[in-house]
Design a protein around this motif. Structure first.
Motif, PDB file in Angstrom:
ATOM      1  N   GLN A  33       0.736  -1.158   0.011  1.00  0.00           N
ATOM      2  CA  GLN A  33       0.020   0.126   0.179  1.00  0.00           C
ATOM      3  C   GLN A  33       0.864   1.402  -0.077  1.00  0.00           C
ATOM      4  N   PHE A  34       2.368   1.188   0.471  1.00  0.00           N
ATOM      5  CA  PHE A  34       2.847   2.703   0.506  1.00  0.00           C
ATOM      6  C   PHE A  34       3.765   2.547  -0.815  1.00  0.00           C
ATOM      7  N   ASP A  35       3.188   3.557  -1.448  1.00  0.00           N
ATOM      8  CA  ASP A  35       3.930   3.760  -2.841  1.00  0.00           C
ATOM      9  C   ASP A  35       4.802   5.013  -2.748  1.00  0.00           C
ATOM     10  N   THR A  36       4.461   5.832  -2.074  1.00  0.00           N
ATOM     11  CA  THR A  36       5.342   6.963  -1.986  1.00  0.00           C
ATOM     12  C   THR A  36       5.972   7.319  -0.720  1.00  0.00           C
ATOM     13  N   ASP A  37       6.980   8.024  -0.599  1.00  0.00           N
ATOM     14  CA  ASP A  37       7.812   8.445   0.631  1.00  0.00           C
ATOM     15  C   ASP A  37       8.429   7.159   1.156  1.00  0.00           C
ATOM     16  N   TRP A  38       8.671   7.429   2.346  1.00  0.00           N
ATOM     17  CA  TRP A  38       9.474   6.238   2.983  1.00  0.00           C
ATOM     18  C   TRP A  38       8.843   6.394   4.554  1.00  0.00           C
ATOM     19  N   PRO A  39       7.386   5.931   4.706  1.00  0.00           N
ATOM     20  CA  PRO A  39       6.948   6.078   5.934  1.00  0.00           C
ATOM     21  C   PRO A  39       7.397   4.801   7.054  1.00  0.00           C
ATOM     22  N   THR A  40       8.015   3.850   6.796  1.00  0.00           N
ATOM     23  CA  THR A  40       8.424   2.926   7.620  1.00  0.00           C
ATOM     24  C   THR A  40       9.921   2.396   7.130  1.00  0.00           C
ATOM     25  N   TYR A  41      10.412   1.524   8.078  1.00  0.00           N
ATOM     26  CA  TYR A  41      11.550   0.739   7.730  1.00  0.00           C
ATOM     27  C   TYR A  41      11.495  -0.125   6.390  1.00  0.00           C
ATOM     28  N   ALA A  42      12.428   0.069   5.705  1.00  0.00           N
ATOM     29  CA  ALA A  42      12.484  -0.603   4.353  1.00  0.00           C
ATOM     30  C   ALA A  42      11.194  -0.051   3.397  1.00  0.00           C
ATOM     31  N   HIS A  43      10.631   0.926   3.492  1.00  0.00           N
ATOM     32  CA  HIS A  43       9.597   1.688   2.878  1.00  0.00           C
ATOM     33  C   HIS A  43       8.273   1.006   2.917  1.00  0.00           C
ATOM     34  N   ASP A  44       7.997  -0.125   3.155  1.00  0.00           N
ATOM     35  CA  ASP A  44       6.860  -0.614   3.195  1.00  0.00           C
ATOM     36  C   ASP A  44       6.581  -1.973   4.030  1.00  0.00           C
ATOM     37  N   ASP A  45       5.355  -2.447   4.164  1.00  0.00           N
ATOM     38  CA  ASP A  45       5.239  -3.518   4.967  1.00  0.00           C
ATOM     39  C   ASP A  45       5.854  -4.925   4.639  1.00  0.00           C
ATOM     40  N   ALA A  46       6.210  -4.908   3.175  1.00  0.00           N
ATOM     41  CA  ALA A  46       6.941  -6.022   2.640  1.00  0.00           C
ATOM     42  C   ALA A  46       8.369  -5.995   2.971  1.00  0.00           C
ATOM     43  N   ASN A  47       8.871  -4.843   3.358  1.00  0.00           N
ATOM     44  CA  ASN A  47      10.291  -4.612   3.421  1.00  0.00           C
ATOM     45  C   ASN A  47      11.126  -4.498   2.262  1.00  0.00           C
ATOM     46  N   SER A  48      10.452  -3.877   1.120  1.00  0.00           N
ATOM     47  CA  SER A  48      11.143  -4.198  -0.141  1.00  0.00           C
ATOM     48  C   SER A  48      12.313  -3.017  -0.183  1.00  0.00           C
ATOM     49  N   ALA A  49      12.139  -2.003   0.492  1.00  0.00           N
ATOM     50  CA  ALA A  49      13.169  -0.757   0.276  1.00  0.00           C
ATOM     51  C   ALA A  49      13.336  -0.261  -1.159  1.00  0.00           C
ATOM     52  N   TYR A  50      12.067  -0.234  -1.647  1.00  0.00           N
ATOM     53  CA  TYR A  50      11.966   0.049  -3.087  1.00  0.00           C
ATOM     54  C   TYR A  50      10.959   1.258  -3.193  1.00  0.00           C
ATOM     55  N   LEU A  51      11.224   2.396  -3.497  1.00  0.00           N
ATOM     56  CA  LEU A  51      10.386   3.496  -3.678  1.00  0.00           C
ATOM     57  C   LEU A  51      10.037   3.648  -5.315  1.00  0.00           C
ATOM     58  N   ARG A  52       8.863   3.155  -5.673  1.00  0.00           N
ATOM     59  CA  ARG A  52       8.333   2.931  -6.940  1.00  0.00           C
ATOM     60  C   ARG A  52       8.052   4.436  -7.496  1.00  0.00           C
ATOM     61  N   GLU A  53       7.580   5.071  -6.535  1.00  0.00           N
ATOM     62  CA  GLU A  53       6.740   6.553  -7.106  1.00  0.00           C
ATOM     63  C   GLU A  53       7.610   7.495  -6.338  1.00  0.00           C
ATOM     64  N   GLY A  54       8.013   8.456  -7.172  1.00  0.00           N
ATOM     65  CA  GLY A  54       9.136   9.450  -6.946  1.00  0.00           C
ATOM     66  C   GLY A  54      10.483   9.305  -7.602  1.00  0.00           C
ATOM     67  N   GLY A  55      10.812  10.725  -8.001  1.00  0.00           N
ATOM     68  CA  GLY A  55      12.246  10.832  -8.668  1.00  0.00           C
ATOM     69  C   GLY A  55      13.470  10.373  -7.742  1.00  0.00           C
ATOM     70  N   ALA A  56      14.494   9.818  -8.549  1.00  0.00           N
ATOM     71  CA  ALA A  56      15.755   9.729  -7.918  1.00  0.00           C
ATOM     72  C   ALA A  56      16.418  11.053  -7.903  1.00  0.00           C
ATOM     73  N   VAL A  57      17.404  11.245  -7.030  1.00  0.00           N
ATOM     74  CA  VAL A  57      18.423  12.457  -7.151  1.00  0.00           C
ATOM     75  C   VAL A  57      19.348  12.485  -8.492  1.00  0.00           C
ATOM     76  N   SER A  58      19.140  13.425  -9.202  1.00  0.00           N
ATOM     77  CA  SER A  58      20.164  13.369 -10.265  1.00  0.00           C
ATOM     78  C   SER A  58      21.351  14.198 -10.324  1.00  0.00           C
ATOM     79  N   ASP A  59      20.976  15.443  -9.574  1.00  0.00           N
ATOM     80  CA  ASP A  59      22.048  16.583  -9.578  1.00  0.00           C
ATOM     81  C   ASP A  59      22.217  16.745  -7.942  1.00  0.00           C
ATOM     82  N   PRO A  60      22.822  16.100  -7.163  1.00  0.00           N
ATOM     83  CA  PRO A  60      22.775  15.945  -5.536  1.00  0.00           C
ATOM     84  C   PRO A  60      23.494  17.204  -5.148  1.00  0.00           C
ATOM     85  N   ILE A  61      23.013  17.610  -3.752  1.00  0.00           N
ATOM     86  CA  ILE A  61      23.662  18.448  -3.259  1.00  0.00           C
ATOM     87  C   ILE A  61      23.502  18.189  -1.690  1.00  0.00           C
ATOM     88  N   VAL A  62      24.199  18.697  -0.685  1.00  0.00           N
ATOM     89  CA  VAL A  62      23.860  18.417   0.749  1.00  0.00           C
ATOM     90  C   VAL A  62      22.739  19.362   1.260  1.00  0.00           C
TER      91      VAL A  62
END
Length: 398
Positions: A33-62
């Protein structure tokens, strides 16, 4: 050894509906059920650690470096808000560079955000059997749930969001009605429950310190249990047809219906897994991407010191030199061209990372020795308090 198929999958089905007798190429759990953000350990209740919805950082800065200490434990994150695994638990607005609230928490347990509420166990003697619930934006305590023992995990939730499941100190887990807070059932297990639970499509998977994996129904019924055959097991990952377990000297894919071994690998891990349906990402000195159907290695990257975190087409990992590295997720080719960028954050990055749209939340041991939180954002969305530290470009991103 390389991943070796030991047992064929059967046509017999259970919750999660197994398909034909060939292992599925994409085993991602449909019930997540968790598609966006990182609301729990490893992203979702299945522990996938996979954020399917949302962009990756391409031009990173601290974007943000915290001035408070915290364990090197994975935070939760919603947008630009971070929720630390800490006591006190901090709610941090990384764009404004401020701590919004502090409250009772647990230094080694990632809290959970669901429908605007923040759930966390505590380490206090006075409230040792309570699960506390805060408003996820203000940090105001809105509820407490009395459990039949001291919680050792944050809750994992059923797909219908009617029940939550929590590990307890006395070698039990319990199921609690989410609305009423009433305990529906408890179940005794062999060994303490310390790792996060995995839940999907009517099944609850529990790893214990007795080196057992239990498959339970969300109604408390027991389906099967197997020995993990490895020390220091990590949290299980549940897919659509298989459940994945790992420890110091073993990684294995098991049939979800009965725990039979599909394939196994003897390299092991010392951090949590990540899983995108097609690949299982495993870190122990180097990062390896294994085919989920066969266990065959598709690619590897050295050196990798943190657990992997996957966002879109990118895998983030911390190195033993203190860098956060972004890697191309797809393909089966060698290292050449896989690294997209690298940015130095301190002496150590890990244990594991969280990601939201165009941000990575990194527990870091800084050069001054402080264990704290550093957030890397895409330059296009970074807040006004950035440090100005930018990344070194990687290889060809073709």
């Amino acid at each position: 050894m390389a991943g070796t198929t030991l047992v064929s999958l059967s046509t017999v089905g259970t919750a999660g509906c197994l398909g034909d007798d060939s292992p599925a190429d994409d085993d991602f759990p449909e019930g997540v059920q968790f598609d966006t953000d990182w609301p729990t350990y490893a992203h979702d209740d299945a522990n996938s650690a996979y954020l399917r919805e949302g962009g990756a950082v391409s031009d990173p800065i601290v974007e943000y470096e915290a001035d408070f200490g915290m364990p090197l434990a994975e935070p939760a994150a919603i947008g630009a808000l971070a929720y630390t695994a800490n006591d006190p638990l901090q709610i941090v607005d990384v764009t404004g560079g401020e701590v919004i609230s502090e409250g009772l928490g647990d230094s080694w347990t990632t809290p959970v955000v669901l429908d605007g509420a923040l759930y966390t166990p505590t380490q206090t003697v006075q409230r040792s059997t309570e699960l506390l619930v805060y408003d996820a934006r203000s940090g105001r305590e809105i509820r407490s749930i009395e459990l039949p023992g001291s919680p050792t995990t944050a809750p994992a939730f059923s797909n219908q969001r009617r029940t939550m499941f929590v590990g307890l100190t006395d070698e039990r887990i319990c199921a609690v009605d989410l609305d009423s807070g009433e305990v529906r059932w408890t179940r005794d297990l062999f060994g303490a429950v310390r790792n996060p639970l995995a839940v999907n499509l009517g099944l609850v998977f529990v790893v214990t310190e007795g080196q057992r994996l239990y498959c339970l129904g969300t109604d408390g019924s027991g389906y099967w249990q197997v020995s993990l055959n490895t020390a220091n097991p990590v949290a299980p990952v549940v897919g659509d047809e298989r459940v994945y377990v790992a420890g110091w000297d073993r990684i294995a894919a098991l049939e979800k219906r009965n725990g039979s071994v599909v394939w196994e690998d003897d390299r092991g891990v010392h951090k949590r897994l990540a899983f995108d349906g097609e690949r299982l990402y495993c870190s122990k000195g180097d990062l390896r991407a294994l085919d989920t159907a066969t266990g065959d290695e598709q690619w590897s990257y050295s050196s990798a010191d943190s657990a992997p975190t996957v966002a879109g087409d990118t895998v983030y990992v911390g190195t033993d030199e203190g860098n956060l590295v972004a890697l191309k997720r797809g393909g089966t080719g060698p290292l050449d061209g896989r690294e997209r960028w690298s940015i130095l954050l301190g002496d150590y990055v890990g244990h594991s990372l969280a990601a939201t749209d165009n941000r990575v939340f990194c527990p870091v041991t800084r050069a001054d020795g402080l264990m704290s939180l550093t957030v890397v954002a895409d330059d296009s969305i970074a807040g006004p308090n950035v440090s100005g530290t930018a990344a070194a470009a990687g290889g060809d991103d073709a």
